[in-house]
Design a protein around this motif. Structure first.
Motif, PDB file in Angstrom:
ATOM      1  N   PRO A   1       0.802  -1.229   0.000  1.00 37.89           N
ATOM      2  CA  PRO A   1       0.000   0.000   0.000  1.00 37.89           C
ATOM      3  C   PRO A   1       0.833   1.277   0.000  1.00 37.89           C
ATOM      4  O   PRO A   1       0.374   2.312  -0.494  1.00 37.89           O
ATOM      5  N   ALA A   2       2.046   1.214   0.516  1.00 37.33           N
ATOM      6  CA  ALA A   2       2.892   2.401   0.558  1.00 37.33           C
ATOM      7  C   ALA A   2       3.257   2.890  -0.836  1.00 37.33           C
ATOM      8  O   ALA A   2       3.555   4.081  -1.027  1.00 37.33           O
ATOM      9  N   PHE A   3       3.229   1.985  -1.835  1.00 35.83           N
ATOM     10  CA  PHE A   3       3.604   2.353  -3.199  1.00 35.83           C
ATOM     11  C   PHE A   3       2.410   2.315  -4.159  1.00 35.83           C
ATOM     12  O   PHE A   3       2.589   2.519  -5.371  1.00 35.83           O
ATOM     13  N   ASN A   4       1.228   2.070  -3.630  1.00 38.26           N
ATOM     14  CA  ASN A   4       0.071   1.856  -4.508  1.00 38.26           C
ATOM     15  C   ASN A   4      -1.173   2.551  -3.972  1.00 38.26           C
ATOM     16  O   ASN A   4      -2.227   1.949  -3.806  1.00 38.26           O
ATOM     17  N   THR A   5      -1.039   3.850  -3.720  1.00 39.45           N
ATOM     18  CA  THR A   5      -2.162   4.626  -3.206  1.00 39.45           C
ATOM     19  C   THR A   5      -3.345   4.563  -4.172  1.00 39.45           C
ATOM     20  O   THR A   5      -3.197   4.787  -5.367  1.00 39.45           O
ATOM     21  N   ASP A   6      -4.499   4.217  -3.645  1.00 35.99           N
ATOM     22  CA  ASP A   6      -5.754   4.154  -4.402  1.00 35.99           C
ATOM     23  C   ASP A   6      -5.788   3.060  -5.469  1.00 35.99           C
ATOM     24  O   ASP A   6      -6.699   3.028  -6.301  1.00 35.99           O
ATOM     25  N   ALA A   7      -4.816   2.173  -5.466  1.00 37.71           N
ATOM     26  CA  ALA A   7      -4.842   1.077  -6.445  1.00 37.71           C
ATOM     27  C   ALA A   7      -5.978   0.113  -6.131  1.00 37.71           C
ATOM     28  O   ALA A   7      -6.376  -0.062  -4.974  1.00 37.71           O
ATOM     29  N   MET A   8      -6.528  -0.512  -7.171  1.00 43.13           N
ATOM     30  CA  MET A   8      -7.560  -1.531  -7.035  1.00 43.13           C
ATOM     31  C   MET A   8      -7.028  -2.838  -7.614  1.00 43.13           C
ATOM     32  O   MET A   8      -6.297  -2.837  -8.618  1.00 43.13           O
ATOM     33  N   TYR A   9      -7.418  -3.967  -6.999  1.00 42.96           N
ATOM     34  CA  TYR A   9      -6.875  -5.259  -7.378  1.00 42.96           C
ATOM     35  C   TYR A   9      -8.002  -6.234  -7.712  1.00 42.96           C
ATOM     36  O   TYR A   9      -9.093  -6.184  -7.122  1.00 42.96           O
ATOM     37  N   PHE A  10      -7.685  -7.156  -8.632  1.00 42.29           N
ATOM     38  CA  PHE A  10      -8.686  -8.103  -9.110  1.00 42.29           C
ATOM     39  C   PHE A  10      -8.020  -9.454  -9.339  1.00 42.29           C
ATOM     40  O   PHE A  10      -7.001  -9.544 -10.027  1.00 42.29           O
ATOM     41  N   ILE A  11      -8.583 -10.490  -8.720  1.00 44.74           N
ATOM     42  CA  ILE A  11      -8.121 -11.844  -9.015  1.00 44.74           C
ATOM     43  C   ILE A  11      -9.062 -12.448 -10.047  1.00 44.74           C
ATOM     44  O   ILE A  11     -10.263 -12.189 -10.044  1.00 44.74           O
ATOM     45  N   GLU A  12      -8.510 -13.242 -10.948  1.00 46.89           N
ATOM     46  CA  GLU A  12      -9.292 -13.826 -12.040  1.00 46.89           C
ATOM     47  C   GLU A  12      -9.062 -15.333 -12.094  1.00 46.89           C
ATOM     48  O   GLU A  12      -7.921 -15.794 -12.054  1.00 46.89           O
ATOM     49  N   ALA A  13     -10.149 -16.075 -12.158  1.00 44.35           N
ATOM     50  CA  ALA A  13     -10.092 -17.528 -12.321  1.00 44.35           C
ATOM     51  C   ALA A  13     -10.596 -17.878 -13.715  1.00 44.35           C
ATOM     52  O   ALA A  13     -11.586 -17.314 -14.180  1.00 44.35           O
ATOM     53  N   GLN A  14      -9.909 -18.793 -14.371  1.00 45.03           N
ATOM     54  CA  GLN A  14     -10.325 -19.224 -15.708  1.00 45.03           C
ATOM     55  C   GLN A  14     -10.194 -20.734 -15.813  1.00 45.03           C
ATOM     56  O   GLN A  14      -9.127 -21.293 -15.549  1.00 45.03           O
ATOM     57  N   TYR A  15     -11.297 -21.383 -16.188  1.00 41.21           N
ATOM     58  CA  TYR A  15     -11.296 -22.825 -16.429  1.00 41.21           C
ATOM     59  C   TYR A  15     -11.154 -23.065 -17.934  1.00 41.21           C
ATOM     60  O   TYR A  15     -11.848 -22.429 -18.732  1.00 41.21           O
TER      61      TYR A  15
END
Length: 455
Positions: free
Chosen positions: A190-204
């Protein structure tokens, strides 16, 4: 940069609820014929709290795995034959939106699944034995099972679902790291990623699902945040059948996101966003996501007007690991008077070159001194085939029109320019004052007519 708000998160949850009610008992047919097995990612990171665990840390890289649940939306049972190539493999990926840019920051080897449980939870489950996933049934692999990822992405044709089994290589390295979802710590701190949003993706990727033509809906994403670099928490529910690049469009409606089909083959998602920096420059952001094309992308070219100067040229790709044979050499840009092109070597030179492979996203960006106009972008295909390239019409920097009658700035003089003049008729609006006499009047209409069809 748009911060995730309660409104956005609520919309995500409501969207998932609506999707669930629409699809959970989906049994329609295509023209009276069976639709076949349709394996989708029902949950990424679990259905409630976040099932995502840290397994190792090495040289500034953290290794994770998250749970996944599949669902058979189809009307035919899905093959799930253990220790064969008639069973799905499961991909885990991580993405970030930071400072208006969408990037892939993590990738894993593939889980080779086993024994479908055919549990309820995603429809009216018609349970079967271990060798098939029943119609309307779910099957869960928690994080600990997906941490044992042994299938290389290079072995899989995601469009046909085919792969040779046993696999020709196994993951290498320390057990706490190999094959797992590896993410650089600096990308989640978080110290280097202010306001960043993250997304995990699963693919079969499922062979019989693909054989029935149902391979375009098997990726789903879930939003998470990182309280610390190694501590992810859930933010939303899983967005079923939505690849993670859709989140960029969701949080920023001005993102131009469209699907592009490789002829007679896989599906790409191409996203473009242009930001006016309000200082005479524009920031251009591009992301190319390959959902399931085996032919893959070898080059990406963006036309430039001959008056355009670009700077701050950037690129982000995938960091392969654990002995994967795919080459991770970065693409380098080539800038000419007419275009900027990023590329890797061709297939004949290296069949394992760093093309944009299935389940990955490459990002490209630059700053330009001119604003956008829709032009033809070119994507060169990597593996041999009937068509060597694709064209996608989207925004790129362009030169101002030399046509004095081009009132609306479209690049050509036509009836739209006449309407633009009428809209400011009788004023001194400089937009409609083509002649520069200080008044929008009939002289301006005549000037436009004299310049008719100019481009």
């Amino acid at each position: 940069m748009i911060k995730p708000t309660l409104i956005f998160c609520t919309l995500l949850v409501l969207g998932a609820m609506l999707f669930t009610s629409s699809y959970a008992d989906k049994t329609e047919h295509r023209g009276g014929q069976l639709r076949g097995p349709d394996v989708v990612s029902w949950y990424a990171g679990g259905g409630g709290g976040l099932d995502m665990n840290l397994y190792g840390q090495q040289d500034g890289v953290n290794s994770f795995a998250f749970g996944t649940t599949s669902c058979n939306f189809g009307d035919v049972v899905a093959d799930w034959y253990n220790s064969t190539n008639r069973i799905p493999v499961i991909a885990q990926t991580c993405y970030r939106i930071k400072d208006g840019r969408f990037e892939q920051i993590g990738t894993a080897w593939l889980k080779h699944s086993f024994c479908a449980v055919s549990e309820p939870g995603c429809g009216t489950c018609q349970a079967t034995n271990c060798d098939t996933l029943g119609i309307g049934c779910a099957d869960t692999y928690w994080a600990g099972l997906n941490a044992d990822a042994i299938a290389p992405r290079s072995a899989i044709n995601a469009f046909t679902g085919y792969y040779d089994y046993p696999f020709f290589i196994s993951p290498s390295g320390d057990n706490s790291m190999r094959g797992k979802l590896q993410i650089k710590e600096i990308d989640t701190d978080p110290a280097f990623n202010t306001d960043a949003m993250y997304f995990i993706e699963a693919q079969y990727v499922s062979p019989d699902d693909a054989e029935w033509g149902n391979q375009d809906n098997n990726a789903s994403y879930r939003m998470v945040n990182f309280v610390t670099a190694i501590n992810p928490n859930p933010v939303s529910s899983t967005q079923v059948t939505q690849p993670a690049i859709n989140a960029w469009k969701f949080f920023d409606p001005l993102v131009d996101l469209r699907e592009v089909r490789v002829p007679e083959e896989g599906l790409l998602n191409i996203a473009v966003r242009v930001y006016d920096n309000q200082d005479g420059s524009w920031q251009y952001e591009y992301a190319v996501h390959n959902l399931n094309s085996d032919r893959s992308i070898q080059s990406f070219s963006i036309p430039l007007g001959d008056c355009v100067t670009i700077s701050n040229i950037g690129f982000n790709d995938v960091d392969y690991h654990s002995g994967e044979v795919l080459d991770g050499t970065d693409w380098t840009p080539t800038v000419t008077q007419t275009e900027v092109t990023w590329s890797t070597v061709d297939y004949d030179t290296n069949q394992w070159a760093n093309a944009i492979r299935w389940g990955t996203t490459f990002s490209f960006w630059f700053t330009a001194d001119h604003g956008p106009e829709n032009v033809d972008l070119t994507l060169g295909l990597f593996k041999p085939g009937a068509e060597p390239s694709l064209i996608h019409n989207a925004a790129a920097p362009s030169c101002p029109s030399n046509c004095i009658g081009d009132v609306d700035g479209s690049g050509s003089v036509n009836v739209a320019d006449l309407l633009a003049i009428v809209s400011v008729w009788g004023t001194n609006d400089p937009t409609g004052d083509v002649t520069g006499d200080g008044l929008v009047n009939v002289a301006d209409i005549l000037a436009v007519m004299a310049d008719w069809n100019c481009t």
